[in-house]
Write a protein that holds these residues in place. Structure first.
Motif, mmCIF file in Angstrom:
data_model
loop_
_atom_site.group_PDB
_atom_site.id
_atom_site.type_symbol
_atom_site.label_atom_id
_atom_site.label_comp_id
_atom_site.label_asym_id
_atom_site.label_seq_id
_atom_site.Cartn_x
_atom_site.Cartn_y
_atom_site.Cartn_z
ATOM 1 N N MET A 149 0.843 -1.191 0.000
ATOM 2 C CA MET A 149 0.000 0.000 0.000
ATOM 3 C C MET A 149 0.881 1.245 0.000
ATOM 4 O O MET A 149 1.849 1.322 0.739
ATOM 5 N N LEU A 150 0.528 2.182 -0.837
ATOM 6 C CA LEU A 150 1.289 3.429 -0.932
ATOM 7 C C LEU A 150 1.134 4.270 0.329
ATOM 8 O O LEU A 150 0.052 4.348 0.916
ATOM 9 N N ASP A 151 2.219 4.912 0.700
ATOM 10 C CA ASP A 151 2.233 5.837 1.824
ATOM 11 C C ASP A 151 1.256 6.988 1.544
ATOM 12 O O ASP A 151 1.148 7.464 0.413
ATOM 13 N N LYS A 152 0.554 7.453 2.567
ATOM 14 C CA LYS A 152 -0.432 8.528 2.421
ATOM 15 C C LYS A 152 0.194 9.792 1.841
ATOM 16 O O LYS A 152 -0.436 10.490 1.036
ATOM 17 N N LYS A 153 1.443 10.100 2.204
ATOM 18 C CA LYS A 153 2.103 11.297 1.672
ATOM 19 C C LYS A 153 2.265 11.205 0.158
ATOM 20 O O LYS A 153 2.094 12.192 -0.550
ATOM 21 N N ILE A 154 2.583 10.014 -0.334
ATOM 22 C CA ILE A 154 2.737 9.835 -1.788
ATOM 23 C C ILE A 154 1.387 10.000 -2.467
ATOM 24 O O ILE A 154 1.268 10.694 -3.489
ATOM 25 N N VAL A 155 0.353 9.396 -1.911
ATOM 26 C CA VAL A 155 -1.000 9.501 -2.477
ATOM 27 C C VAL A 155 -1.450 10.959 -2.487
ATOM 28 O O VAL A 155 -1.991 11.448 -3.486
ATOM 29 N N ASP A 156 -1.197 11.684 -1.408
ATOM 30 C CA ASP A 156 -1.565 13.104 -1.348
ATOM 31 C C ASP A 156 -0.807 13.917 -2.393
ATOM 32 O O ASP A 156 -1.375 14.795 -3.045
ATOM 33 N N THR A 157 0.467 13.606 -2.570
ATOM 34 C CA THR A 157 1.273 14.297 -3.586
ATOM 35 C C THR A 157 0.711 14.035 -4.974
ATOM 36 O O THR A 157 0.569 14.964 -5.778
ATOM 37 N N VAL A 158 0.366 12.787 -5.259
ATOM 38 C CA VAL A 158 -0.192 12.436 -6.569
ATOM 39 C C VAL A 158 -1.496 13.206 -6.810
ATOM 40 O O VAL A 158 -1.708 13.748 -7.904
ATOM 41 N N LYS A 159 -2.344 13.295 -5.820
ATOM 42 C CA LYS A 159 -3.605 14.040 -5.968
ATOM 43 C C LYS A 159 -3.335 15.512 -6.278
ATOM 44 O O LYS A 159 -3.979 16.104 -7.147
ATOM 45 N N LYS A 160 -2.377 16.111 -5.579
ATOM 46 C CA LYS A 160 -2.024 17.518 -5.828
ATOM 47 C C LYS A 160 -1.445 17.690 -7.226
ATOM 48 O O LYS A 160 -1.744 18.675 -7.917
ATOM 49 N N LEU A 161 -0.618 16.744 -7.655
ATOM 50 C CA LEU A 161 -0.034 16.810 -8.993
ATOM 51 C C LEU A 161 -1.117 16.671 -10.070
ATOM 52 O O LEU A 161 -1.066 17.360 -11.096
ATOM 53 N N GLN A 162 -2.086 15.799 -9.833
ATOM 54 C CA GLN A 162 -3.180 15.633 -10.792
ATOM 55 C C GLN A 162 -3.963 16.936 -10.954
ATOM 56 O O GLN A 162 -4.289 17.337 -12.070
ATOM 57 N N ILE A 163 -4.240 17.598 -9.853
ATOM 58 C CA ILE A 163 -4.982 18.865 -9.907
ATOM 59 C C ILE A 163 -4.146 19.929 -10.616
ATOM 60 O O ILE A 163 -4.629 20.625 -11.503
ATOM 61 N N ALA A 164 -2.865 20.049 -10.236
ATOM 62 C CA ALA A 164 -1.991 21.052 -10.844
ATOM 63 C C ALA A 164 -1.764 20.786 -12.331
ATOM 64 O O ALA A 164 -1.609 21.726 -13.115
ATOM 65 N N SER A 165 -1.771 19.523 -12.731
ATOM 66 C CA SER A 165 -1.518 19.184 -14.140
ATOM 67 C C SER A 165 -2.631 19.678 -15.053
ATOM 68 O O SER A 165 -2.428 19.809 -16.265
ATOM 69 N N ARG A 166 -3.782 20.001 -14.498
ATOM 70 C CA ARG A 166 -4.886 20.540 -15.310
ATOM 71 C C ARG A 166 -4.526 21.896 -15.906
ATOM 72 O O ARG A 166 -5.153 22.341 -16.868
ATOM 73 N N ASN A 167 -3.529 22.565 -15.329
ATOM 74 C CA ASN A 167 -3.086 23.867 -15.841
ATOM 75 C C ASN A 167 -2.080 23.746 -16.985
ATOM 76 O O ASN A 167 -1.701 24.752 -17.577
#
Length: 135
Positions: A1-19
């Protein structure tokens, strides 16, 4: 299972990538990099350097750039794990994406458990026989 910090980073990157723009004009992209002071604006492989430029611009508050260094290999970013930014043409016969040095990847996985690749894949228009793009 992925560490929560990595999952949170991925979510932030997904949102930022929309720009990140979906269509890149080579000339305009190179001019944008030049005007922003990028040292890579003259590179022939402009697509990969432009994607790296866009990642630096859009992910600056999410991940640290540049990333950790292993020997001569420096990853593009770091936040809990090492990250690489790669751009790849979809309309090609070779769908192999070249990432960083294998030994560096093994070392970062040994140190942090995972390794991340942020990949832009798109259809490209290649230069014509008259080399219009280069001119």
């Amino acid at each position: 299972m992925l560490d929560k910090k990595i999952v949170d980073t991925v979510k932030k990157l997904q949102i930022a990538s929309r720009n990140i723009p979906k269509i890149w004009d080579g000339r305009n992209s190179i001019i944008e990099m030049k005007e922003a002071g990028s040292k890579q604006w003259r590179q022939m492989e402009w697509m990969g350097f432009y994607f790296e430029f866009l990642c630096q611009k859009n992910f600056a508050n999410i991940i640290d750039m540049p990333g950790k260094k292993y020997g001569n290999t420096e990853f593009d970013a770091f936040s809990s794990i090492s990250w690489d930014f790669k751009a790849h043409a979809a309309n090609t016969t070779n769908h192999t994406v070249i990432t960083n040095d294998a030994e560096a990847i093994v070392n970062t996985i040994n140190d942090h458990g995972y390794y991340g690749v942020i990949l832009a894949i798109g259809e490209v228009e290649y230069n014509d026989e008259e080399r219009t793009f280069k001119k």
